[in-house]
Design an enzyme around this catalytic site. Structure first.
Site, PDB file in Angstrom:
ATOM      1  CB  ALA A  10      28.595  20.085   2.496  1.00 44.19           C
ATOM      2  N   GLY A  11      29.245  20.430  -0.805  1.00 44.32           N
ATOM      3  CA  GLY A  11      29.094  21.411  -1.879  1.00 44.32           C
ATOM      4  C   GLY A  11      28.115  20.971  -2.952  1.00 44.32           C
ATOM      5  NE  ARG A  15      34.007  24.719  -9.794  1.00 42.71           N
ATOM      6  CZ  ARG A  15      35.128  24.611  -9.080  1.00 42.71           C
ATOM      7  NH1 ARG A  15      36.294  24.887  -9.628  1.00 42.71           N
ATOM      8  NH2 ARG A  15      35.084  24.208  -7.819  1.00 42.71           N
ATOM      9  CB  THR A  78      37.201  23.757   2.148  1.00 39.19           C
ATOM     10  OG1 THR A  78      38.026  24.920   1.947  1.00 39.19           O
ATOM     11  CG2 THR A  78      36.771  23.235   0.783  1.00 39.19           C
ATOM     12  NE  ARG A 439       0.493 -25.341 -41.292  1.00 42.97           N
ATOM     13  CZ  ARG A 439       1.272 -26.384 -41.536  1.00 42.97           C
ATOM     14  NH1 ARG A 439       1.011 -27.190 -42.554  1.00 42.97           N
ATOM     15  NH2 ARG A 439       2.280 -26.650 -40.766  1.00 42.97           N
TER      16      ARG A 439
END
Ligand code: UD1
Ligand code: CA
Length: 460
Positions: A10-11, A15, A78, A439
Protein backbone atom coordinates in the site's frame (compact mmCIF):
# COMPACT_ATOMS: atom_id res chain seq x y z
CA UNK A 1 -5.03 -25.04 10.03
CA UNK A 2 -4.69 -22.91 6.92
CA UNK A 3 -1.86 -20.75 5.68
CA UNK A 4 -2.84 -17.20 4.71
CA UNK A 5 -0.39 -14.84 3.05
CA UNK A 6 -0.61 -11.06 3.40
CA UNK A 7 1.41 -9.04 0.88
CA UNK A 8 2.07 -5.43 1.94
CA UNK A 9 1.80 -3.16 -1.07
CA UNK A 10 0.00 0.00 0.00
CA UNK A 11 2.96 2.33 0.48
CA UNK A 12 3.83 5.12 -1.91
CA UNK A 13 7.56 4.55 -1.79
CA UNK A 14 8.59 8.15 -1.15
CA UNK A 15 12.26 7.31 -1.64
CA UNK A 16 11.61 6.41 -5.31
CA UNK A 17 10.64 10.07 -5.93
CA UNK A 18 8.21 8.83 -8.53
CA UNK A 19 4.51 9.35 -9.26
CA UNK A 20 4.20 5.62 -9.90
CA UNK A 21 3.43 3.62 -6.73
CA UNK A 22 6.64 1.84 -5.70
CA UNK A 23 5.38 -1.71 -6.13
CA UNK A 24 4.41 -0.97 -9.76
CA UNK A 25 7.95 -0.19 -10.87
CA UNK A 26 8.83 -2.83 -13.45
CA UNK A 27 11.82 -5.07 -13.12
CA UNK A 28 12.71 -7.75 -15.70
CA UNK A 29 9.32 -7.23 -17.33
CA UNK A 30 6.97 -7.37 -14.36
CA UNK A 31 6.03 -4.94 -11.57
CA UNK A 32 7.78 -5.54 -8.23
CA UNK A 33 4.56 -6.71 -6.60
CA UNK A 34 3.86 -9.29 -9.32
CA UNK A 35 7.14 -11.06 -8.55
CA UNK A 36 6.32 -11.17 -4.85
CA UNK A 37 2.73 -12.35 -5.36
CA UNK A 38 3.87 -15.07 -7.76
CA UNK A 39 6.44 -16.24 -5.20
CA UNK A 40 3.67 -16.33 -2.58
CA UNK A 41 1.35 -18.30 -4.88
CA UNK A 42 4.19 -20.73 -5.63
CA UNK A 43 4.29 -21.68 -1.95
CA UNK A 44 0.65 -22.81 -2.36
CA UNK A 45 -1.04 -21.03 0.55
CA UNK A 46 -4.76 -21.39 1.20
CA UNK A 47 -5.34 -17.70 0.68
CA UNK A 48 -3.37 -14.68 -0.59
CA UNK A 49 -4.44 -11.14 0.24
CA UNK A 50 -2.68 -8.02 -1.01
CA UNK A 51 -2.94 -4.78 0.98
CA UNK A 52 -3.20 -1.94 -1.51
CA UNK A 53 -3.48 1.81 -1.00
CA UNK A 54 -1.36 4.11 -3.12
CA UNK A 55 -2.57 3.73 -6.72
CA UNK A 56 -4.90 0.97 -5.47
CA UNK A 57 -6.70 0.46 -8.78
CA UNK A 58 -3.52 0.29 -10.81
CA UNK A 59 -1.91 -2.12 -8.38
CA UNK A 60 -5.01 -4.34 -8.29
CA UNK A 61 -4.95 -4.44 -12.11
CA UNK A 62 -1.55 -6.17 -12.29
CA UNK A 63 -2.33 -8.90 -9.77
CA UNK A 64 -2.88 -12.46 -10.96
CA UNK A 65 -6.26 -14.17 -10.68
CA UNK A 66 -7.25 -15.71 -7.38
CA UNK A 67 -5.57 -13.04 -5.27
CA UNK A 68 -7.71 -10.94 -2.95
CA UNK A 69 -7.15 -7.27 -2.16
CA UNK A 70 -7.99 -4.96 0.71
CA UNK A 71 -7.53 -1.20 0.68
CA UNK A 72 -5.54 0.52 3.43
CA UNK A 73 -6.87 4.06 3.03
CA UNK A 74 -4.20 5.86 5.08
CA UNK A 75 -0.79 4.24 5.14
CA UNK A 76 -0.12 4.30 8.86
CA UNK A 77 2.65 1.74 8.83
CA UNK A 78 3.30 -1.95 8.25
CA UNK A 79 1.53 -2.92 11.48
CA UNK A 80 -1.55 -0.95 10.47
CA UNK A 81 -1.46 -2.61 7.02
CA UNK A 82 -1.57 -6.06 8.65
CA UNK A 83 -4.37 -4.92 10.95
CA UNK A 84 -6.43 -3.88 7.92
CA UNK A 85 -5.68 -7.24 6.29
CA UNK A 86 -6.74 -9.18 9.38
CA UNK A 87 -10.08 -7.35 9.42
CA UNK A 88 -10.63 -8.60 5.88
CA UNK A 89 -9.44 -12.14 6.61
CA UNK A 90 -11.69 -12.58 9.64
CA UNK A 91 -10.81 -15.12 12.31
CA UNK A 92 -7.25 -16.43 11.87
CA UNK A 93 -7.02 -18.12 15.29
CA UNK A 94 -5.25 -21.42 14.71
CA UNK A 95 -4.04 -20.38 11.25
CA UNK A 96 -0.57 -19.43 10.10
CA UNK A 97 -0.36 -15.88 8.78
CA UNK A 98 2.63 -15.23 6.52
CA UNK A 99 3.47 -11.58 5.88
CA UNK A 100 5.58 -10.54 2.90
CA UNK A 101 6.56 -7.01 1.76
CA UNK A 102 5.65 -6.06 -1.79
CA UNK A 103 9.11 -4.71 -2.59
CA UNK A 104 11.38 -7.80 -2.46
CA UNK A 105 11.06 -9.37 -5.93
CA UNK A 106 13.95 -11.82 -5.46
CA UNK A 107 12.18 -13.68 -2.66
CA UNK A 108 11.47 -17.27 -3.78
CA UNK A 109 8.59 -19.66 -3.19
CA UNK A 110 11.17 -22.11 -1.82
CA UNK A 111 12.17 -19.76 0.99
CA UNK A 112 8.54 -18.99 1.85
CA UNK A 113 7.80 -22.71 1.97
CA UNK A 114 10.86 -23.22 4.19
CA UNK A 115 9.66 -20.45 6.52
CA UNK A 116 6.17 -21.96 6.73
CA UNK A 117 7.58 -25.46 7.31
CA UNK A 118 9.89 -24.29 10.12
CA UNK A 119 6.96 -22.49 11.69
CA UNK A 120 4.72 -25.55 11.47
CA UNK A 121 7.39 -27.74 13.04
CA UNK A 122 8.46 -25.48 15.93
CA UNK A 123 5.05 -23.90 16.58
CA UNK A 124 6.40 -20.61 18.03
CA UNK A 125 4.37 -17.40 18.19
CA UNK A 126 6.31 -16.09 15.22
CA UNK A 127 9.07 -17.28 12.90
CA UNK A 128 11.14 -14.44 11.45
CA UNK A 129 12.92 -14.51 8.16
CA UNK A 130 16.28 -12.84 8.73
CA UNK A 131 19.54 -12.28 6.92
CA UNK A 132 23.01 -10.97 7.62
CA UNK A 133 24.20 -7.79 5.98
CA UNK A 134 27.61 -6.19 6.28
CA UNK A 135 25.91 -2.88 5.53
CA UNK A 136 22.44 -3.04 7.05
CA UNK A 137 21.55 0.59 6.32
CA UNK A 138 17.78 1.04 6.17
CA UNK A 139 16.86 -2.33 7.69
CA UNK A 140 15.38 -3.20 11.07
CA UNK A 141 17.92 -4.89 13.39
CA UNK A 142 17.17 -8.16 15.17
CA UNK A 143 18.00 -7.67 18.83
CA UNK A 144 18.84 -10.81 20.85
CA UNK A 145 19.61 -11.34 24.54
CA UNK A 146 22.74 -13.01 25.90
CA UNK A 147 21.13 -16.42 25.47
CA UNK A 148 20.59 -15.65 21.80
CA UNK A 149 16.80 -15.36 22.12
CA UNK A 150 15.08 -12.68 20.02
CA UNK A 151 14.08 -9.71 22.14
CA UNK A 152 12.71 -7.52 19.38
CA UNK A 153 13.32 -5.65 16.14
CA UNK A 154 14.50 -2.06 16.16
CA UNK A 155 14.04 0.13 13.09
CA UNK A 156 17.26 1.79 11.99
CA UNK A 157 15.97 5.30 12.71
CA UNK A 158 15.18 4.19 16.29
CA UNK A 159 18.45 2.33 16.99
CA UNK A 160 21.15 3.34 19.43
CA UNK A 161 24.89 3.19 18.71
CA UNK A 162 25.28 -0.51 19.68
CA UNK A 163 22.11 -1.69 17.92
CA UNK A 164 23.20 0.01 14.72
CA UNK A 165 26.19 -2.33 14.57
CA UNK A 166 24.00 -5.47 14.56
CA UNK A 167 24.31 -7.25 11.22
CA UNK A 168 21.32 -9.57 11.60
CA UNK A 169 18.33 -7.84 10.04
CA UNK A 170 14.59 -8.40 9.75
CA UNK A 171 13.22 -8.38 6.23
CA UNK A 172 9.50 -7.81 6.76
CA UNK A 173 8.78 -11.48 6.14
CA UNK A 174 7.25 -13.52 8.94
CA UNK A 175 5.13 -16.56 9.72
CA UNK A 176 2.84 -15.76 12.65
CA UNK A 177 0.53 -17.89 14.76
CA UNK A 178 -2.72 -16.12 13.78
CA UNK A 179 -4.13 -15.74 17.32
CA UNK A 180 -0.87 -14.37 18.74
CA UNK A 181 -0.61 -11.90 15.87
CA UNK A 182 -4.14 -10.57 16.44
CA UNK A 183 -3.56 -10.09 20.16
CA UNK A 184 -0.11 -8.49 19.89
CA UNK A 185 -1.12 -6.19 17.02
CA UNK A 186 -3.79 -4.61 19.22
CA UNK A 187 -1.04 -3.48 21.59
CA UNK A 188 1.16 -1.85 18.96
CA UNK A 189 1.47 1.91 19.42
CA UNK A 190 2.95 4.69 17.33
CA UNK A 191 5.69 5.92 19.68
CA UNK A 192 8.51 5.89 17.14
CA UNK A 193 10.39 8.25 14.86
CA UNK A 194 7.72 8.09 12.12
CA UNK A 195 4.65 7.95 14.37
CA UNK A 196 3.47 4.82 12.55
CA UNK A 197 2.27 1.37 13.64
CA UNK A 198 5.28 -0.86 13.07
CA UNK A 199 4.71 -4.55 12.42
CA UNK A 200 8.18 -5.11 13.82
CA UNK A 201 6.86 -4.09 17.26
CA UNK A 202 4.72 -7.24 17.35
CA UNK A 203 7.92 -9.24 17.75
CA UNK A 204 9.03 -7.21 20.78
CA UNK A 205 5.57 -7.49 22.34
CA UNK A 206 5.51 -11.26 21.93
CA UNK A 207 9.07 -11.57 23.25
CA UNK A 208 8.20 -9.50 26.33
CA UNK A 209 5.34 -11.92 27.03
CA UNK A 210 7.87 -14.74 26.93
CA UNK A 211 6.32 -16.24 23.79
CA UNK A 212 8.69 -18.45 21.78
CA UNK A 213 10.23 -16.82 18.71
CA UNK A 214 12.01 -18.73 15.98
CA UNK A 215 13.97 -17.53 12.99
CA UNK A 216 15.04 -18.79 9.58
CA UNK A 217 17.97 -17.25 7.74
CA UNK A 218 18.34 -16.64 4.03
CA UNK A 219 20.79 -14.90 1.72
CA UNK A 220 20.91 -11.11 1.79
CA UNK A 221 20.45 -10.89 -1.96
CA UNK A 222 17.15 -12.77 -1.91
CA UNK A 223 15.55 -10.34 0.50
CA UNK A 224 16.96 -7.10 -0.88
CA UNK A 225 14.15 -4.59 -0.72
CA UNK A 226 13.65 -1.86 -3.29
CA UNK A 227 13.34 1.59 -1.76
CA UNK A 228 15.18 3.63 -4.41
CA UNK A 229 16.12 3.53 -8.08
CA UNK A 230 19.66 2.34 -7.39
CA UNK A 231 18.24 -0.63 -5.46
CA UNK A 232 15.75 -1.25 -8.29
CA UNK A 233 18.63 -1.48 -10.77
CA UNK A 234 20.59 -3.79 -8.47
CA UNK A 235 17.65 -6.12 -7.93
CA UNK A 236 16.92 -6.06 -11.68
CA UNK A 237 20.46 -7.19 -12.40
CA UNK A 238 20.08 -10.08 -9.98
CA UNK A 239 16.70 -11.11 -11.39
CA UNK A 240 18.07 -11.08 -14.93
CA UNK A 241 21.08 -13.11 -13.88
CA UNK A 242 18.74 -15.67 -12.32
CA UNK A 243 16.55 -15.85 -15.45
CA UNK A 244 19.56 -16.08 -17.77
CA UNK A 245 21.04 -18.87 -15.69
CA UNK A 246 17.78 -20.82 -15.92
CA UNK A 247 17.72 -20.41 -19.72
CA UNK A 248 21.35 -21.41 -20.10
CA UNK A 249 20.53 -24.57 -18.15
CA UNK A 250 17.70 -25.15 -20.65
CA UNK A 251 20.22 -25.05 -23.49
CA UNK A 252 20.27 -21.40 -24.54
CA UNK A 253 23.77 -20.10 -25.38
CA UNK A 254 24.88 -16.63 -24.23
CA UNK A 255 28.44 -15.52 -24.68
CA UNK A 256 27.94 -12.74 -22.14
CA UNK A 257 24.83 -13.21 -19.96
CA UNK A 258 25.44 -9.86 -18.26
CA UNK A 259 24.45 -8.25 -21.54
CA UNK A 260 21.29 -10.23 -22.28
CA UNK A 261 18.04 -8.61 -21.14
CA UNK A 262 15.12 -11.05 -21.01
CA UNK A 263 11.72 -10.42 -19.52
CA UNK A 264 10.10 -13.19 -17.54
CA UNK A 265 7.40 -13.59 -20.20
CA UNK A 266 9.84 -14.55 -22.99
CA UNK A 267 9.93 -18.14 -24.29
CA UNK A 268 13.13 -19.67 -25.67
CA UNK A 269 14.08 -23.09 -27.01
CA UNK A 270 17.26 -25.06 -26.52
CA UNK A 271 19.78 -24.21 -29.20
CA UNK A 272 18.99 -20.49 -29.34
CA UNK A 273 22.10 -18.28 -29.41
CA UNK A 274 21.92 -14.82 -27.83
CA UNK A 275 24.80 -12.42 -28.46
CA UNK A 276 25.40 -9.29 -26.35
CA UNK A 277 22.82 -6.50 -26.10
CA UNK A 278 19.78 -8.57 -26.95
CA UNK A 279 16.61 -7.24 -25.32
CA UNK A 280 13.60 -9.55 -25.54
CA UNK A 281 10.37 -8.27 -24.10
CA UNK A 282 6.73 -9.11 -23.58
CA UNK A 283 5.17 -11.96 -25.52
CA UNK A 284 8.29 -12.84 -27.49
CA UNK A 285 9.46 -16.32 -28.47
CA UNK A 286 12.60 -17.61 -30.18
CA UNK A 287 12.84 -21.11 -31.64
CA UNK A 288 15.72 -23.55 -31.75
CA UNK A 289 18.79 -22.61 -33.73
CA UNK A 290 17.84 -18.96 -34.11
CA UNK A 291 20.76 -16.60 -33.68
CA UNK A 292 20.01 -13.18 -32.24
CA UNK A 293 22.37 -10.24 -31.86
CA UNK A 294 24.52 -8.43 -31.37
CA UNK A 295 22.05 -5.65 -30.55
CA UNK A 296 18.48 -6.78 -31.08
CA UNK A 297 15.42 -5.21 -29.47
CA UNK A 298 12.34 -7.38 -29.87
CA UNK A 299 8.96 -6.98 -28.22
CA UNK A 300 5.88 -9.15 -28.75
CA UNK A 301 7.68 -10.83 -31.65
CA UNK A 302 8.28 -14.41 -32.75
CA UNK A 303 11.48 -15.65 -34.32
CA UNK A 304 11.30 -19.11 -35.88
CA UNK A 305 13.91 -21.83 -36.01
CA UNK A 306 17.25 -21.09 -37.61
CA UNK A 307 16.57 -17.42 -38.28
CA UNK A 308 19.28 -14.83 -37.88
CA UNK A 309 18.62 -11.30 -36.62
CA UNK A 310 21.24 -8.70 -35.81
CA UNK A 311 21.38 -4.96 -35.05
CA UNK A 312 17.62 -4.64 -35.50
CA UNK A 313 14.33 -3.67 -33.88
CA UNK A 314 11.27 -5.93 -33.99
CA UNK A 315 7.83 -4.98 -32.70
CA UNK A 316 4.86 -7.32 -33.09
CA UNK A 317 6.73 -8.99 -35.93
CA UNK A 318 7.21 -12.57 -37.02
CA UNK A 319 10.47 -13.82 -38.53
CA UNK A 320 10.12 -17.11 -40.40
CA UNK A 321 12.33 -20.17 -40.40
CA UNK A 322 15.88 -19.49 -41.58
CA UNK A 323 15.00 -15.89 -42.44
CA UNK A 324 17.63 -13.17 -42.19
CA UNK A 325 17.05 -9.76 -40.66
CA UNK A 326 19.45 -6.81 -40.50
CA UNK A 327 21.80 -5.32 -39.92
CA UNK A 328 19.76 -2.19 -39.18
CA UNK A 329 16.27 -3.36 -40.03
CA UNK A 330 13.12 -2.07 -38.34
CA UNK A 331 10.26 -4.56 -38.43
CA UNK A 332 7.14 -2.77 -37.27
CA UNK A 333 3.79 -4.23 -36.16
CA UNK A 334 2.15 -6.61 -38.58
CA UNK A 335 5.35 -7.71 -40.29
CA UNK A 336 5.32 -11.39 -41.21
CA UNK A 337 8.46 -12.69 -42.87
CA UNK A 338 8.04 -16.16 -44.34
CA UNK A 339 10.67 -18.89 -44.34
CA UNK A 340 14.01 -18.18 -46.10
CA UNK A 341 13.18 -14.50 -46.55
CA UNK A 342 15.42 -11.53 -46.02
CA UNK A 343 14.87 -8.00 -44.71
CA UNK A 344 18.37 -6.59 -44.96
CA UNK A 345 20.30 -3.41 -44.33
CA UNK A 346 18.23 -0.27 -43.62
CA UNK A 347 14.93 -1.93 -44.39
CA UNK A 348 11.69 -0.86 -42.69
CA UNK A 349 8.50 -2.88 -42.90
CA UNK A 350 5.05 -2.33 -41.45
CA UNK A 351 1.95 -4.46 -41.84
CA UNK A 352 3.74 -6.37 -44.57
CA UNK A 353 4.19 -10.02 -45.42
CA UNK A 354 6.94 -11.67 -47.44
CA UNK A 355 6.26 -15.12 -48.89
CA UNK A 356 8.82 -17.91 -48.78
CA UNK A 357 12.18 -16.99 -50.29
CA UNK A 358 11.37 -13.33 -51.03
CA UNK A 359 14.05 -10.76 -50.31
CA UNK A 360 14.26 -7.05 -49.52
CA UNK A 361 18.02 -6.75 -49.25
CA UNK A 362 18.71 -3.01 -48.93
CA UNK A 363 17.34 0.47 -48.18
CA UNK A 364 13.61 -0.09 -48.63
CA UNK A 365 10.30 0.75 -47.01
CA UNK A 366 7.40 -1.66 -47.39
CA UNK A 367 4.11 -0.67 -45.74
CA UNK A 368 0.74 -2.42 -46.16
CA UNK A 369 2.34 -4.72 -48.71
CA UNK A 370 1.81 -8.37 -49.50
CA UNK A 371 4.70 -9.95 -51.34
CA UNK A 372 4.42 -13.47 -52.80
CA UNK A 373 7.15 -16.10 -52.97
CA UNK A 374 10.68 -15.79 -54.42
CA UNK A 375 10.32 -12.13 -55.31
CA UNK A 376 13.11 -9.59 -55.01
CA UNK A 377 12.66 -5.96 -54.06
CA UNK A 378 15.55 -3.93 -55.48
CA UNK A 379 17.61 -1.55 -53.37
CA UNK A 380 15.95 1.74 -52.49
CA UNK A 381 12.42 0.68 -53.47
CA UNK A 382 9.49 2.11 -51.55
CA UNK A 383 5.78 1.53 -51.27
CA UNK A 384 4.11 4.95 -51.35
CA UNK A 385 1.24 3.65 -49.23
CA UNK A 386 -0.02 6.92 -47.79
CA UNK A 387 -1.66 9.63 -49.90
CA UNK A 388 -1.85 12.06 -47.03
CA UNK A 389 -5.32 10.90 -46.09
CA UNK A 390 -5.45 7.12 -46.22
CA UNK A 391 -3.22 4.06 -46.33
CA UNK A 392 -3.40 1.88 -49.46
CA UNK A 393 -2.25 -1.69 -50.14
CA UNK A 394 0.48 -2.92 -52.47
CA UNK A 395 0.22 -6.48 -53.79
CA UNK A 396 3.27 -8.08 -55.35
CA UNK A 397 3.05 -11.58 -56.83
CA UNK A 398 5.46 -14.52 -56.99
CA UNK A 399 8.89 -14.35 -58.71
CA UNK A 400 8.61 -10.57 -59.22
CA UNK A 401 11.69 -8.45 -59.84
CA UNK A 402 11.17 -4.92 -58.54
CA UNK A 403 14.01 -2.82 -60.01
CA UNK A 404 16.15 -0.67 -57.77
CA UNK A 405 14.63 2.63 -56.70
CA UNK A 406 11.09 1.77 -57.75
CA UNK A 407 8.33 3.90 -56.21
CA UNK A 408 5.19 1.77 -55.96
CA UNK A 409 2.30 4.21 -55.65
CA UNK A 410 -0.47 2.32 -53.85
CA UNK A 411 -3.04 0.97 -54.31
CA UNK A 412 -1.23 -1.14 -56.85
CA UNK A 413 -0.90 -4.75 -57.99
CA UNK A 414 2.22 -6.25 -59.58
CA UNK A 415 1.42 -9.61 -61.20
CA UNK A 416 3.41 -12.85 -60.93
CA UNK A 417 6.72 -12.93 -62.85
CA UNK A 418 6.47 -9.19 -63.58
CA UNK A 419 9.35 -6.71 -63.55
CA UNK A 420 9.68 -3.00 -62.89
CA UNK A 421 12.43 -0.87 -64.41
CA UNK A 422 14.94 0.70 -62.06
CA UNK A 423 14.01 4.24 -61.06
CA UNK A 424 10.37 3.91 -62.14
CA UNK A 425 7.46 5.54 -60.38
CA UNK A 426 4.80 2.89 -60.90
CA UNK A 427 1.28 4.27 -60.65
CA UNK A 428 -0.61 1.64 -62.67
CA UNK A 429 -0.86 -2.13 -62.14
CA UNK A 430 1.72 -4.27 -63.93
CA UNK A 431 0.35 -7.43 -65.56
CA UNK A 432 1.70 -10.93 -65.08
CA UNK A 433 5.06 -11.40 -66.81
CA UNK A 434 5.20 -7.77 -68.03
CA UNK A 435 7.78 -5.04 -67.45
CA UNK A 436 6.48 -1.81 -65.98
CA UNK A 437 8.87 1.02 -66.74
CA UNK A 438 8.40 4.74 -66.30
CA UNK A 439 11.44 6.70 -67.33
CA UNK A 440 12.25 9.61 -69.67
CA UNK A 441 14.67 8.90 -72.52
CA UNK A 442 18.26 9.55 -71.53
CA UNK A 443 19.86 12.44 -73.36
CA UNK A 444 23.55 12.78 -74.08
CA UNK A 445 25.31 16.12 -74.39
CA UNK A 446 28.76 15.49 -75.90
CA UNK A 447 31.72 17.61 -74.78
CA UNK A 448 29.82 18.86 -71.74
CA UNK A 449 32.85 18.95 -69.49
CA UNK A 450 34.92 21.01 -71.95
CA UNK A 451 31.97 23.39 -72.45
CA UNK A 452 31.77 24.06 -68.72
CA UNK A 453 35.49 24.68 -68.49
CA UNK A 454 35.32 27.17 -71.37
CA UNK A 455 32.43 29.00 -69.66
CA UNK A 456 34.34 29.23 -66.38
CA UNK A 457 37.34 30.80 -68.15
CA UNK A 458 35.24 33.37 -70.06
CA UNK A 459 33.56 34.41 -66.77
CA UNK A 460 36.91 35.19 -65.13
C1 UD1 B 1 10.46 -2.50 6.63
C2 UD1 B 1 10.62 -3.02 8.09
C3 UD1 B 1 12.08 -3.23 8.38
C4 UD1 B 1 12.71 -4.14 7.37
C5 UD1 B 1 12.49 -3.57 5.98
C6 UD1 B 1 13.10 -4.45 4.91
C7 UD1 B 1 8.80 -2.10 9.46
C8 UD1 B 1 8.41 -1.03 10.38
N1 UD1 B 1 10.05 -2.03 9.00
O1 UD1 B 1 11.06 -1.20 6.55
O2 UD1 B 1 12.22 -3.78 9.69
O3 UD1 B 1 14.11 -4.29 7.64
O4 UD1 B 1 11.09 -3.41 5.76
O5 UD1 B 1 12.24 -5.37 4.38
O6 UD1 B 1 8.01 -2.97 9.19
N2 UD1 B 1 3.39 -0.75 3.47
C9 UD1 B 1 2.03 -0.78 3.49
N3 UD1 B 1 1.36 0.10 4.30
C10 UD1 B 1 1.99 0.99 5.10
C11 UD1 B 1 3.42 1.00 5.08
C12 UD1 B 1 4.09 0.12 4.26
O7 UD1 B 1 1.39 -1.57 2.79
O8 UD1 B 1 1.32 1.73 5.82
C13 UD1 B 1 4.11 -1.69 2.58
C14 UD1 B 1 4.97 -1.01 1.54
O9 UD1 B 1 4.23 -0.78 0.36
C15 UD1 B 1 6.11 -1.98 1.34
C16 UD1 B 1 6.20 -2.74 2.64
O10 UD1 B 1 5.01 -2.47 3.34
O11 UD1 B 1 5.85 -2.90 0.29
C17 UD1 B 1 7.40 -2.30 3.48
O12 UD1 B 1 7.33 -0.88 3.66
P1 UD1 B 1 8.63 0.01 3.54
O13 UD1 B 1 8.22 1.43 3.69
O14 UD1 B 1 9.42 -0.36 2.36
O15 UD1 B 1 9.38 -0.45 4.88
P2 UD1 B 1 10.93 -0.30 5.21
O16 UD1 B 1 11.21 1.09 5.63
O17 UD1 B 1 11.74 -0.86 4.13
CA1 CA C 1 11.35 -1.72 2.07
Amino acid sequence: MSVRVIVLAAGQGTRMRSTLPKVLHPVAGAPLVTWVVNAALGAEPDETLVVIGHGAEDVAAVLPEGVGTVVQEAQNGTGHAVLVALEALGDVEGDTVVVVPGDTPLLTSGTLARLAAAHAELEPAVTLLTTRMADATGYGRVVRDDAGEVVGIVEERDTDETQRRITEVAVSTYAFAGGELMRALNEVGTANDQGEMYLTDVVGILAAEGAPIASVETSALEVSGVNSHDQLAEVGRALRARLNLEWMREGVAMIDPDRVYLEATVQLEAGVVLMPDVHLRGDTSVAAGAHLGPSVYAEDSHVKAGARVWYSVLREAEVGESAEVGPFASLRPGTILGPDTKAGTFVETKNTSLGRGSKVPHLSYLGDAEVGEDSNIGAGSITCNYDGFEKHPTTIGDRVRIGSDTMLVAPIVIGDDAWTGAGSTITRDVSEGALGVERSVQKEIPGYSAMREAKRRSDE
